[in-house]
Design an enzyme around this catalytic site. Sequence first.
Site, mmCIF file in Angstrom:
data_model
loop_
_atom_site.group_PDB
_atom_site.id
_atom_site.type_symbol
_atom_site.label_atom_id
_atom_site.label_comp_id
_atom_site.label_asym_id
_atom_site.label_seq_id
_atom_site.Cartn_x
_atom_site.Cartn_y
_atom_site.Cartn_z
ATOM 1 C CE1 TYR A 19 -9.300 -3.344 0.599
ATOM 2 C CE2 TYR A 19 -8.469 -1.638 -0.763
ATOM 3 C CZ TYR A 19 -8.462 -2.406 0.174
ATOM 4 O OH TYR A 19 -7.066 -2.868 0.577
ATOM 5 C CG HIS A 42 -5.307 -6.236 -0.327
ATOM 6 N ND1 HIS A 42 -6.719 -6.202 0.433
ATOM 7 C CD2 HIS A 42 -5.503 -7.305 -1.071
ATOM 8 C CE1 HIS A 42 -7.524 -7.241 -0.372
ATOM 9 N NE2 HIS A 42 -6.857 -7.824 -1.146
ATOM 10 C CE LYS A 86 -3.902 -2.204 2.370
ATOM 11 N NZ LYS A 86 -4.978 -1.881 3.574
ATOM 12 C CD GLU A 100 -9.138 -9.327 -3.537
ATOM 13 O OE1 GLU A 100 -9.700 -8.891 -2.653
ATOM 14 O OE2 GLU A 100 -7.836 -9.706 -3.049
ATOM 15 C CG ASN A 150 -3.579 -2.227 7.124
ATOM 16 O OD1 ASN A 150 -3.789 -1.829 5.708
ATOM 17 N ND2 ASN A 150 -4.564 -2.847 7.562
HETATM 18 N N1 UDP Z 1 -9.778 -0.320 7.491
HETATM 19 C C1 UDP Z 1 -9.907 0.648 7.995
HETATM 20 N N2 UDP Z 1 -10.562 0.621 9.395
HETATM 21 C C2 UDP Z 1 -11.184 -0.412 9.893
HETATM 22 C C3 UDP Z 1 -10.999 -1.602 9.114
HETATM 23 C C4 UDP Z 1 -10.259 -1.611 8.016
HETATM 24 O O1 UDP Z 1 -9.422 1.645 7.558
HETATM 25 O O2 UDP Z 1 -11.643 -0.332 10.989
HETATM 26 C C5 UDP Z 1 -9.144 -0.655 6.102
HETATM 27 C C6 UDP Z 1 -7.642 -1.172 6.175
HETATM 28 O O3 UDP Z 1 -6.663 -0.575 5.411
HETATM 29 C C7 UDP Z 1 -8.120 -2.756 5.989
HETATM 30 C C8 UDP Z 1 -8.925 -2.303 4.672
HETATM 31 O O4 UDP Z 1 -9.816 -1.441 5.204
HETATM 32 O O5 UDP Z 1 -6.705 -3.340 5.408
HETATM 33 C C9 UDP Z 1 -9.782 -3.774 4.485
HETATM 34 O O6 UDP Z 1 -10.367 -4.066 5.752
HETATM 35 P P1 UDP Z 1 -10.481 -5.601 6.081
HETATM 36 O O7 UDP Z 1 -11.277 -5.909 7.069
HETATM 37 O O8 UDP Z 1 -10.808 -6.552 4.649
HETATM 38 O O9 UDP Z 1 -9.109 -6.059 6.396
HETATM 39 P P2 UDP Z 1 -7.660 -6.954 5.714
HETATM 40 O O10 UDP Z 1 -8.411 -8.069 5.053
HETATM 41 O O11 UDP Z 1 -6.942 -5.866 5.110
HETATM 42 O O12 UDP Z 1 -7.001 -7.333 7.103
HETATM 43 MG MG MG Z 2 -9.634 -7.894 3.641
#
Ligand code: UDP
Ligand code: MG
Length: 140
Positions: free
Chosen positions: A51, A117, A11, A128, A114
């Site tokens: 997303y 992805h 990212k 994807e 974070n």
């Molecule tokens: N995210 C965020 N706030 C939250 C949860 C998720 O900004 O409370 C963002 C974060 O960048 C995350 C992405 O949305 O990686 C997708 O969320 P997901 O729950 O799919 O988490 P991941 O699969 O990336 O661990």
């Molecule tokens: Mg996810």
Amino acid sequence: MAVERTLSIIKPDATKRNLTGKINAKFEDAGLRIVAQKRIQLTPAQAGVFYEVHKERPFYGELCDFMASGPVVVQVLQGEGAIAKNREVMGATNPADAAPGTVRADFAESVGENSVHGSDAAETAAKEIAYFFSGLELVG
Ligand code: UDP
Ligand code: MG
């Protein structure tokens, strides 16, 4: 366990800090092979399609803007159980909960920014990967 492919994205928070190589080393050290990779700049609309599953969540707008705030490296990782293995190497979504040595524990700045992805299941991985790569670009 079967050989799988999964979609990974380094990212903007991580590309900005020049962490692509360090993150890729963690993937390779875990036995994941980078079989396709390119650095691209997403528009907010392109991030929004990627997303789409999160479009009702409160962080969706911010997430799309963040993903378009700088270059990303999109990549396909291949290996035995690659989808779950990559999720392990990534660590928990919130870096405060991520296990030591994971990408997010070592590099993530916040729950939103974070660093990586990773696809969460076989069906989403296929979808994807197809969003970013043609079959000709995948060389195992
Ligand atoms: N995210 C965020 N706030 C939250 C949860 C998720 O900004 O409370 C963002 C974060 O960048 C995350 C992405 O949305 O990686 C997708 O969320 P997901 O729950 O799919 O988490 P991941 O699969 O990336 O661990
Ligand atoms: Mg996810």
